[in-house]
Design an enzyme around this catalytic site. Structure first.
Site, PDB file in Angstrom:
ATOM      1  N   CYS A 101      21.970  31.812 -85.015  1.00  0.00           N
ATOM      2  CA  CYS A 101      23.140  30.984 -84.721  1.00  0.00           C
ATOM      3  C   CYS A 101      24.309  31.896 -84.393  1.00  0.00           C
ATOM      4  O   CYS A 101      24.515  32.904 -85.077  1.00  0.00           O
ATOM      5  CB  CYS A 101      23.466  30.123 -85.941  1.00  0.00           C
ATOM      6  SG  CYS A 101      24.868  29.024 -85.693  1.00  0.00           S
ATOM      7  N   HIS A 143      19.140  21.678 -84.208  1.00  0.00           N
ATOM      8  CA  HIS A 143      20.038  22.718 -84.731  1.00  0.00           C
ATOM      9  C   HIS A 143      21.489  22.407 -84.338  1.00  0.00           C
ATOM     10  O   HIS A 143      22.397  22.488 -85.182  1.00  0.00           O
ATOM     11  CB  HIS A 143      19.605  24.084 -84.184  1.00  0.00           C
ATOM     12  CG  HIS A 143      20.524  25.216 -84.527  1.00  0.00           C
ATOM     13  ND1 HIS A 143      20.172  26.233 -85.383  1.00  0.00           N
ATOM     14  CD2 HIS A 143      21.794  25.498 -84.134  1.00  0.00           C
ATOM     15  CE1 HIS A 143      21.188  27.070 -85.504  1.00  0.00           C
ATOM     16  NE2 HIS A 143      22.179  26.661 -84.751  1.00  0.00           N
ATOM     17  N   GLU A 144      21.703  22.044 -83.062  1.00  0.00           N
ATOM     18  CA  GLU A 144      23.071  21.780 -82.598  1.00  0.00           C
ATOM     19  C   GLU A 144      23.625  20.507 -83.233  1.00  0.00           C
ATOM     20  O   GLU A 144      24.800  20.454 -83.610  1.00  0.00           O
ATOM     21  CB  GLU A 144      23.122  21.687 -81.073  1.00  0.00           C
ATOM     22  CG  GLU A 144      22.625  22.923 -80.319  1.00  0.00           C
ATOM     23  CD  GLU A 144      23.238  24.236 -80.786  1.00  0.00           C
ATOM     24  OE1 GLU A 144      24.348  24.237 -81.340  1.00  0.00           O
ATOM     25  OE2 GLU A 144      22.586  25.288 -80.614  1.00  0.00           O
ATOM     26  N   HIS A 147      25.155  21.055 -86.499  1.00  0.00           N
ATOM     27  CA  HIS A 147      26.535  21.565 -86.464  1.00  0.00           C
ATOM     28  C   HIS A 147      27.555  20.427 -86.480  1.00  0.00           C
ATOM     29  O   HIS A 147      28.642  20.577 -87.040  1.00  0.00           O
ATOM     30  CB  HIS A 147      26.773  22.383 -85.190  1.00  0.00           C
ATOM     31  CG  HIS A 147      26.317  23.811 -85.276  1.00  0.00           C
ATOM     32  ND1 HIS A 147      26.877  24.721 -86.148  1.00  0.00           N
ATOM     33  CD2 HIS A 147      25.385  24.492 -84.575  1.00  0.00           C
ATOM     34  CE1 HIS A 147      26.286  25.907 -85.965  1.00  0.00           C
ATOM     35  NE2 HIS A 147      25.376  25.797 -85.032  1.00  0.00           N
TER      36      HIS A 147
HETATM   37 NI    NI Z   1      24.124  27.340 -84.382  1.00  0.00          NI
END
Ligand code: NI
Length: 196
Positions: A101, A143-144, A147
């Site tokens: 990341c 994953h995004e 966030h």
């Molecule tokens: Ni990331």
């Protein structure tokens, strides 16, 4: 170019607000989305989420146009913007990957996630879209999206054995036979593994 926010940043670790759909086409949001893409390319990611740049909204971009040195074994993923994305279905089947990341430099984590997802949201023009994602696209999308909920990959590893410095990844062929697990020691950066 905004600077990156890093693990521990108070607002990075919080859930973000949706962009009102009527505002997606506005100049301010369009400029924000362009900046996301430029930042992903500048910082060398295969995806990036708005809060990583201190833009506190639910927007993200992922996809690759060229080989990425941070993920040398990555398959191609079509570049795509998502605004207010939601995962409406996820497969029971999972797989594993050494994630990294831009907000957690120098560290990799062996993370298990659903293999396929159905994602709904808006594209960069504010039109509703739905996509069934598999492979690396499904992985990066999850994953995004994490966030946007204030979650970073170190919060997703199941054991501290599965957090390693980049320098260890560069010396992966010197790892012991079963360290840190059978699947993880055989999986290069950008690859997905069916085996833990
Ligand atoms: Ni990331």
């Amino acid at each position: 170019m905004p600077s990156l926010r890093y693990l521990g940043d108070r607002r990075l670790m919080q859930p973000q607000e949706p962009i009102p759909p009527a505002e997606v086409a506005s100049a301010a949001v369009q400029e924000g989305l362009d900046t996301l893409l430029r930042a992903q390319e500048r910082y060398g990611g295969i995806g990036i989420a708005a809060p990583q740049l201190g833009w506190w909204v639910r927007a993200m971009h992922f996809g690759t146009r060229a080989p990425n040195p941070r993920y040398p074994k990555a398959e191609k993923v079509a570049p795509q913007f998502w605004v207010n994305p939601e995962i409406v279905w996820a497969s029971d089947e999972t797989n594993w990957m050494w994630e990294g990341c831009l907000s957690v430099p120098g560290i990799r984590g062996w993370v298990q996630r659903p293999r396929q997802v159905l994602m709904r949201g808006l594209d960069r023009h504010g039109h509703r879209v739905e996509a069934e994602l598999a492979g690396l696209a499904a992985r990066v999308a999850q994953h995004e999206l994490d966030h946007l909920d204030g979650v970073l990959f170190p919060q997703r590893v199941q054991s501290l054995h599965f957090l390693v410095p980049q320098a260890s990844m560069d010396a992966q062929d010197s790892w012991a036979e079963d360290w840190p697990s059978a699947g993880s020691r055989r999986t290069g950066l950008g690859e997905l593994s069916d085996e833990a």
